[in-house]
Design a protein around this motif. Structure first.
Motif, PDB file in Angstrom:
ATOM      1  N   SER A 229      50.022  51.172  51.641  1.00 31.72           N
ATOM      2  CA  SER A 229      50.251  50.045  52.561  1.00 31.72           C
ATOM      3  C   SER A 229      51.517  49.294  52.195  1.00 31.72           C
ATOM      4  CB  SER A 229      49.063  49.084  52.530  1.00 31.72           C
ATOM      5  OG  SER A 229      47.875  49.721  52.913  1.00 31.72           O
ATOM      6  N   GLN A 230      52.234  48.848  53.209  1.00 34.66           N
ATOM      7  CA  GLN A 230      53.402  48.009  53.004  1.00 34.66           C
ATOM      8  C   GLN A 230      52.958  46.555  53.077  1.00 34.66           C
ATOM      9  OE1 GLN A 230      55.871  50.435  56.044  1.00 34.66           O
ATOM     10  NE2 GLN A 230      57.405  49.550  54.662  1.00 34.66           N
ATOM     11  N   ILE A 231      53.155  45.835  51.983  1.00 30.66           N
ATOM     12  CA  ILE A 231      52.668  44.462  51.897  1.00 30.66           C
ATOM     13  C   ILE A 231      53.653  43.616  51.103  1.00 30.66           C
ATOM     14  CG2 ILE A 231      51.265  45.010  49.870  1.00 30.66           C
ATOM     15  CD1 ILE A 231      49.178  43.015  50.890  1.00 30.66           C
ATOM     16  N   GLN A 232      53.791  42.376  51.472  1.00 30.32           N
ATOM     17  CA  GLN A 232      54.662  41.448  50.763  1.00 30.32           C
ATOM     18  C   GLN A 232      53.905  40.167  50.446  1.00 30.32           C
ATOM     19  OE1 GLN A 232      58.284  40.865  53.038  1.00 30.32           O
ATOM     20  NE2 GLN A 232      59.196  42.699  52.135  1.00 30.32           N
ATOM     21  N   CYS A 233      54.218  39.573  49.289  1.00 33.23           N
ATOM     22  CA  CYS A 233      53.580  38.331  48.845  1.00 33.23           C
ATOM     23  C   CYS A 233      54.638  37.277  48.570  1.00 33.23           C
ATOM     24  CB  CYS A 233      52.779  38.556  47.566  1.00 33.23           C
ATOM     25  SG  CYS A 233      51.345  39.617  47.759  1.00 33.23           S
ATOM     26  N   ALA A 234      54.298  36.051  48.845  1.00 33.71           N
ATOM     27  CA  ALA A 234      55.161  34.923  48.516  1.00 33.71           C
ATOM     28  C   ALA A 234      54.322  33.837  47.869  1.00 33.71           C
ATOM     29  CB  ALA A 234      55.846  34.381  49.767  1.00 33.71           C
ATOM     30  N   GLY A 235      54.905  33.151  46.906  1.00 31.91           N
ATOM     31  CA  GLY A 235      54.183  32.096  46.196  1.00 31.91           C
ATOM     32  C   GLY A 235      54.492  32.167  44.714  1.00 31.91           C
ATOM     33  N   PRO A 236      53.638  31.655  43.874  1.00 32.94           N
ATOM     34  CA  PRO A 236      52.405  30.906  44.193  1.00 32.94           C
ATOM     35  C   PRO A 236      52.714  29.483  44.646  1.00 32.94           C
ATOM     36  CG  PRO A 236      52.734  30.982  41.827  1.00 32.94           C
ATOM     37  CD  PRO A 236      53.824  31.810  42.421  1.00 32.94           C
ATOM     38  N   TYR A 237      51.792  28.913  45.407  1.00 33.05           N
ATOM     39  CA  TYR A 237      51.939  27.573  45.956  1.00 33.05           C
ATOM     40  C   TYR A 237      50.715  26.723  45.614  1.00 33.05           C
ATOM     41  CZ  TYR A 237      55.190  30.171  49.017  1.00 33.05           C
ATOM     42  OH  TYR A 237      56.177  30.987  49.506  1.00 33.05           O
ATOM     43  N   GLY A 238      50.867  25.387  45.783  1.00 32.06           N
ATOM     44  CA  GLY A 238      49.728  24.477  45.697  1.00 32.06           C
ATOM     45  C   GLY A 238      49.536  23.816  44.347  1.00 32.06           C
ATOM     46  N   ILE A 239      48.787  22.709  44.377  1.00 36.27           N
ATOM     47  CA  ILE A 239      48.531  21.933  43.157  1.00 36.27           C
ATOM     48  C   ILE A 239      47.039  21.700  42.926  1.00 36.27           C
ATOM     49  CG2 ILE A 239      50.764  20.763  43.229  1.00 36.27           C
ATOM     50  CD1 ILE A 239      49.318  18.329  44.434  1.00 36.27           C
ATOM     51  N   PHE A 240      46.173  22.350  43.705  1.00 36.43           N
ATOM     52  CA  PHE A 240      44.743  22.174  43.521  1.00 36.43           C
ATOM     53  C   PHE A 240      44.344  22.625  42.121  1.00 36.43           C
ATOM     54  CE2 PHE A 240      40.249  23.669  44.501  1.00 36.43           C
ATOM     55  CZ  PHE A 240      39.732  22.375  44.605  1.00 36.43           C
ATOM     56  N   CYS A 241      43.537  21.820  41.436  1.00 35.29           N
ATOM     57  CA  CYS A 241      43.069  22.101  40.068  1.00 35.29           C
ATOM     58  C   CYS A 241      44.204  22.079  39.039  1.00 35.29           C
ATOM     59  CB  CYS A 241      42.346  23.448  39.986  1.00 35.29           C
ATOM     60  SG  CYS A 241      40.870  23.583  41.015  1.00 35.29           S
ATOM     61  N   LYS A 242      45.300  21.397  39.362  1.00 36.70           N
ATOM     62  CA  LYS A 242      46.492  21.436  38.504  1.00 36.70           C
ATOM     63  C   LYS A 242      46.202  21.126  37.038  1.00 36.70           C
ATOM     64  CE  LYS A 242      51.027  19.260  37.928  1.00 36.70           C
ATOM     65  NZ  LYS A 242      51.969  18.237  38.446  1.00 36.70           N
ATOM     66  N   ASP A 243      45.453  20.058  36.767  1.00 39.56           N
ATOM     67  CA  ASP A 243      45.206  19.638  35.381  1.00 39.56           C
ATOM     68  C   ASP A 243      43.757  19.831  34.961  1.00 39.56           C
ATOM     69  OD1 ASP A 243      47.887  18.743  34.984  1.00 39.56           O
ATOM     70  OD2 ASP A 243      47.426  16.941  36.139  1.00 39.56           O
ATOM     71  N   ILE A 244      43.058  20.750  35.608  1.00 40.94           N
ATOM     72  CA  ILE A 244      41.623  20.879  35.371  1.00 40.94           C
ATOM     73  C   ILE A 244      41.307  21.249  33.925  1.00 40.94           C
ATOM     74  CG2 ILE A 244      41.471  23.324  36.041  1.00 40.94           C
ATOM     75  CD1 ILE A 244      38.813  22.548  37.502  1.00 40.94           C
ATOM     76  N   ALA A 245      42.179  21.975  33.258  1.00 40.65           N
ATOM     77  CA  ALA A 245      41.910  22.384  31.874  1.00 40.65           C
ATOM     78  C   ALA A 245      41.881  21.198  30.925  1.00 40.65           C
ATOM     79  CB  ALA A 245      42.955  23.397  31.414  1.00 40.65           C
ATOM     80  N   LEU A 246      42.436  20.062  31.345  1.00 44.85           N
ATOM     81  CA  LEU A 246      42.480  18.873  30.500  1.00 44.85           C
ATOM     82  C   LEU A 246      41.235  18.005  30.651  1.00 44.85           C
ATOM     83  CD1 LEU A 246      46.203  17.807  31.134  1.00 44.85           C
ATOM     84  CD2 LEU A 246      45.292  19.282  29.316  1.00 44.85           C
ATOM     85  N   LYS A 247      40.367  18.339  31.594  1.00 48.69           N
ATOM     86  CA  LYS A 247      39.173  17.546  31.862  1.00 48.69           C
ATOM     87  C   LYS A 247      38.018  18.017  30.992  1.00 48.69           C
ATOM     88  CE  LYS A 247      41.619  15.841  35.256  1.00 48.69           C
ATOM     89  NZ  LYS A 247      42.257  14.504  35.162  1.00 48.69           N
ATOM     90  N   GLU A 248      37.343  17.093  30.342  1.00 50.98           N
ATOM     91  CA  GLU A 248      36.238  17.468  29.453  1.00 50.98           C
ATOM     92  C   GLU A 248      35.000  17.884  30.227  1.00 50.98           C
ATOM     93  OE1 GLU A 248      35.358  14.563  26.515  1.00 50.98           O
ATOM     94  OE2 GLU A 248      37.408  14.472  25.746  1.00 50.98           O
ATOM     95  N   GLU A 249      34.681  17.147  31.294  1.00 54.02           N
ATOM     96  CA  GLU A 249      33.488  17.447  32.101  1.00 54.02           C
ATOM     97  C   GLU A 249      33.926  17.669  33.540  1.00 54.02           C
ATOM     98  OE1 GLU A 249      29.026  15.706  33.170  1.00 54.02           O
ATOM     99  OE2 GLU A 249      30.397  14.535  31.931  1.00 54.02           O
ATOM    100  N   ILE A 250      33.570  18.825  34.075  1.00 52.67           N
ATOM    101  CA  ILE A 250      34.051  19.253  35.378  1.00 52.67           C
ATOM    102  C   ILE A 250      32.875  19.600  36.277  1.00 52.67           C
ATOM    103  CG2 ILE A 250      35.400  21.017  36.590  1.00 52.67           C
ATOM    104  CD1 ILE A 250      36.877  21.414  33.818  1.00 52.67           C
TER     105      ILE A 250
END
Length: 246
Positions: free
Chosen positions: A88-109
């Protein structure tokens, strides 16, 4: 005129009757260091022409091959995605967005997902598993039936190594408790729709960091229930999940 970088389809996985995972190798270094929660757009060559770009959340962990888990909804997602192969011929662009940007820094999620809105949280949890994260995580995954929870087995395995509790919220199961196993106490089940009562049964703090991804109608209901529980709506990080299947 096409945009994006060339991608090679390595594998497709039929998760269930409506959902397909596509794993690709993309000629773009940015896809090896994306943040969990980000998305990318893909174009597919059809009848000699590039499709318009369609956005999908990246469901894999950073460092892995690019992975997207896509629900069937319209020609692009129902016909073109399941038929992808290494030619298949396919193209990707990105990555984009900021959702969950700092989630690793949160103690309780606390993560609340509606259907295939689980994809950014799968990326987060897969990343946490790879890195041995110690964050305390609670995932509410809302589906019609347990059969819709295509990543249930993987989540069970994650719960054994992470501080993870998974609550399957099932709206069309008459007896969801039938799926409960005593040897897997971190995997729980609730009947109906997400509610403040479910929060009270599983969350004992209003200071956790809340994340929400799912269809707009579901999001509105969840935000209202969170507010009733004492969670200010403007503190909930939301991703408007659009089923882009045209």
């Amino acid at each position: 005129m096409s945009t994006g970088k060339t991608a090679k389809v390595l594998k497709t996985i039929k998760e269930n009757e409506t959902t397909t995972t596509v794993i690709m190798d993309v000629e773009d270094e940015r896809f090896s260091s994306f943040r969990p929660g980000q998305f990318a757009t893909i174009r597919i060559m059809e009848n000699g022409e590039w499709s318009k770009p369609h956005p999908f959340t990246i469901s894999g962990a950073p460092g892995d091959k690019l992975q997207m888990t896509i629900k069937r909804n319209g020609h692009f997602t129902s016909e073109l995605i399941p038929a992808l192969n290494d030619a298949s011929q396919i193209q990707c662009a990105g990555p984009y967005g900021i959702f969950c940007k700092d989630i690793a820094l949160k103690e309780e999620i606390v993560m609340v997902a509606g259907g295939v809105g689980i994809t950014p949280f799968l990326s987060v949890l897969r990343h946490f598993k790879k890195t041995g994260a110690k964050n305390t995580c609670t995932l509410f995954w809302c589906n019609k039936t347990f059969a819709d929870a295509f990543a249930a087995s993987e989540l069970e395995e994650m719960a054994e190594s992470l501080k993870l509790t998974v609550i399957h919220v099932l709206s069309r199961e008459t007896n969801p408790d039938m799926y409960y196993e005593e040897e897997r106490p971190q995997i729980k089940f609730e009947k109906g729709h997400f509610s403040r009562d479910m929060l009270a049964r599983h969350i004992h703090s209003t200071t956790a960091s809340f994340y929400l991804c799912g269809p707009s109608g579901m999001q509105q209901t969840v935000v209202e229930e969170l507010a009733a529980y004492g969670i200010a709506p403007d503190t909930v990080e939301k991703e408007a999940f659009v089923y882009n299947g045209a």
